[in-house]
Write a protein that holds these residues in place. Structure first.
Motif, PDB file in Angstrom:
ATOM      1  N   ARG A 153      38.085  79.025  21.218  1.00  0.00           N
ATOM      2  CA  ARG A 153      37.031  78.530  22.117  1.00  0.00           C
ATOM      3  C   ARG A 153      36.113  77.550  21.388  1.00  0.00           C
ATOM      4  O   ARG A 153      35.821  76.464  21.886  1.00  0.00           O
ATOM      5  N   GLU A 154      35.668  77.922  20.206  1.00  0.00           N
ATOM      6  CA  GLU A 154      34.735  77.054  19.484  1.00  0.00           C
ATOM      7  C   GLU A 154      35.412  75.777  19.002  1.00  0.00           C
ATOM      8  O   GLU A 154      34.789  74.708  19.000  1.00  0.00           O
ATOM      9  N   LEU A 155      36.673  75.842  18.605  1.00  0.00           N
ATOM     10  CA  LEU A 155      37.394  74.620  18.245  1.00  0.00           C
ATOM     11  C   LEU A 155      37.434  73.664  19.443  1.00  0.00           C
ATOM     12  O   LEU A 155      37.197  72.458  19.296  1.00  0.00           O
ATOM     13  N   ALA A 156      37.724  74.205  20.625  1.00  0.00           N
ATOM     14  CA  ALA A 156      37.786  73.359  21.827  1.00  0.00           C
ATOM     15  C   ALA A 156      36.415  72.782  22.168  1.00  0.00           C
ATOM     16  O   ALA A 156      36.292  71.580  22.451  1.00  0.00           O
ATOM     17  N   ILE A 157      35.382  73.612  22.136  1.00  0.00           N
ATOM     18  CA  ILE A 157      34.033  73.126  22.453  1.00  0.00           C
ATOM     19  C   ILE A 157      33.614  72.040  21.464  1.00  0.00           C
ATOM     20  O   ILE A 157      33.052  71.009  21.844  1.00  0.00           O
ATOM     21  N   LEU A 158      33.903  72.252  20.196  1.00  0.00           N
ATOM     22  CA  LEU A 158      33.521  71.260  19.184  1.00  0.00           C
ATOM     23  C   LEU A 158      34.323  69.973  19.317  1.00  0.00           C
ATOM     24  O   LEU A 158      33.805  68.893  19.021  1.00  0.00           O
ATOM     25  N   ALA A 159      35.560  70.058  19.805  1.00  0.00           N
ATOM     26  CA  ALA A 159      36.323  68.835  20.080  1.00  0.00           C
ATOM     27  C   ALA A 159      35.660  68.044  21.200  1.00  0.00           C
ATOM     28  O   ALA A 159      35.571  66.813  21.149  1.00  0.00           O
ATOM     29  N   VAL A 160      35.156  68.747  22.224  1.00  0.00           N
ATOM     30  CA  VAL A 160      34.426  68.079  23.310  1.00  0.00           C
ATOM     31  C   VAL A 160      33.152  67.445  22.761  1.00  0.00           C
ATOM     32  O   VAL A 160      32.837  66.288  23.063  1.00  0.00           O
ATOM     33  N   ALA A 161      32.410  68.184  21.943  1.00  0.00           N
ATOM     34  CA  ALA A 161      31.174  67.654  21.358  1.00  0.00           C
ATOM     35  C   ALA A 161      31.455  66.400  20.541  1.00  0.00           C
ATOM     36  O   ALA A 161      30.714  65.413  20.624  1.00  0.00           O
ATOM     37  N   ALA A 162      32.518  66.424  19.754  1.00  0.00           N
ATOM     38  CA  ALA A 162      32.870  65.259  18.933  1.00  0.00           C
ATOM     39  C   ALA A 162      33.240  64.072  19.826  1.00  0.00           C
ATOM     40  O   ALA A 162      32.792  62.943  19.583  1.00  0.00           O
ATOM     41  N   HIS A 163      34.034  64.327  20.845  1.00  0.00           N
ATOM     42  CA  HIS A 163      34.469  63.259  21.747  1.00  0.00           C
ATOM     43  C   HIS A 163      33.279  62.565  22.414  1.00  0.00           C
ATOM     44  O   HIS A 163      33.249  61.346  22.547  1.00  0.00           O
ATOM     45  N   HIS A 164      32.304  63.359  22.841  1.00  0.00           N
ATOM     46  CA  HIS A 164      31.141  62.821  23.554  1.00  0.00           C
ATOM     47  C   HIS A 164      29.967  62.503  22.625  1.00  0.00           C
ATOM     48  O   HIS A 164      28.908  62.107  23.114  1.00  0.00           O
ATOM     49  N   HIS A 165      30.148  62.701  21.329  1.00  0.00           N
ATOM     50  CA  HIS A 165      29.068  62.468  20.362  1.00  0.00           C
ATOM     51  C   HIS A 165      27.806  63.239  20.758  1.00  0.00           C
ATOM     52  O   HIS A 165      26.696  62.698  20.705  1.00  0.00           O
TER      53      HIS A 165
END
Length: 193
Positions: A84-96
């Motif tokens: 879950r956290e890997l996925a959320i952090l991928a979203v955060a990185a994508h959207h800066h």
């Protein structure tokens, strides 16, 4: 514009004493619910909700639906906490998204993500993962953020995690992308001081 601490915030700072009954009910639901004991503070010293939660108070009916969806994604999916956290952090990185990164790197550390893994996901590089389902989650999340999961990705990763996890990832990516957009538009995408 993301994470700019000098940008003028477009969202009012709603302290608990300023809230109408519907807002106060939502405020209490957020601050006394499952998120309350997390690794980052939900409110500032004045009791103002931080991150996307303050925006939820602007339209309590929609805000409550969003916070309930977020709670389901965080606490009631089949994703492991690391996935879950890997996925959320991928979203955060994508959207800066500075706030999402701040909040979920803190959560990620509590569920065992290493600094090397956090840095790789933050930078959009391959994440050094030995766990195949975790690698599938990162690959699928990045594909979703690019707009779709092509046939090669589907054939490679869907058998590893199953179609229900792919559905959960679609919901997660949509939800956290919504939060990133909200934080950016309302100029609240910053880390607490």
């Amino acid at each position: 514009m993301t994470g700019d601490p000098t940008a003028r915030q477009r969202q009012p700072r709603l302290r608990p004493e300023d809230l109408d009954p519907a807002q106060l009910t939502l405020y209490r639901s957020i601050t006394t619910g499952s998120r309350r004991d997390g690794p980052f503070p939900l409110t500032d010293a004045d009791g103002v909700l931080q991150g996307p939660f303050g925006g939820f108070l602007l339209a309590p009916a929609v805000g409550d639906a969003l916070q309930q969806l977020g709670a389901a994604i965080r606490y009631r999916t089949s994703l492991t906490p690391r996935m879950r956290e890997l996925a959320i952090l991928a979203v955060a990185a994508h959207h800066h998204s500075a706030f999402e990164r701040y909040a979920h790197e803190a959560v990620g550390r509590t569920v065992g993500l290493t600094e090397e893994e956090l840095e790789a996901i933050r930078d959009g590089r391959p994440v050094p993962l030995d766990d195949e389902p975790e690698a599938a989650v990162v690959a699928l999340t990045r594909s979703l953020l690019a707009g779709d999961v092509d046939e090669a990705q589907w054939e490679r990763w869907q058998p590893v995690v199953g179609v229900s996890v792919v559905f959960e990832l679609v919901a997660l990516v949509g939800y956290y992308s919504t939060l990133a957009l909200q934080l950016r538009v309302l100029r609240t995408d910053r880390t607490p001081r």
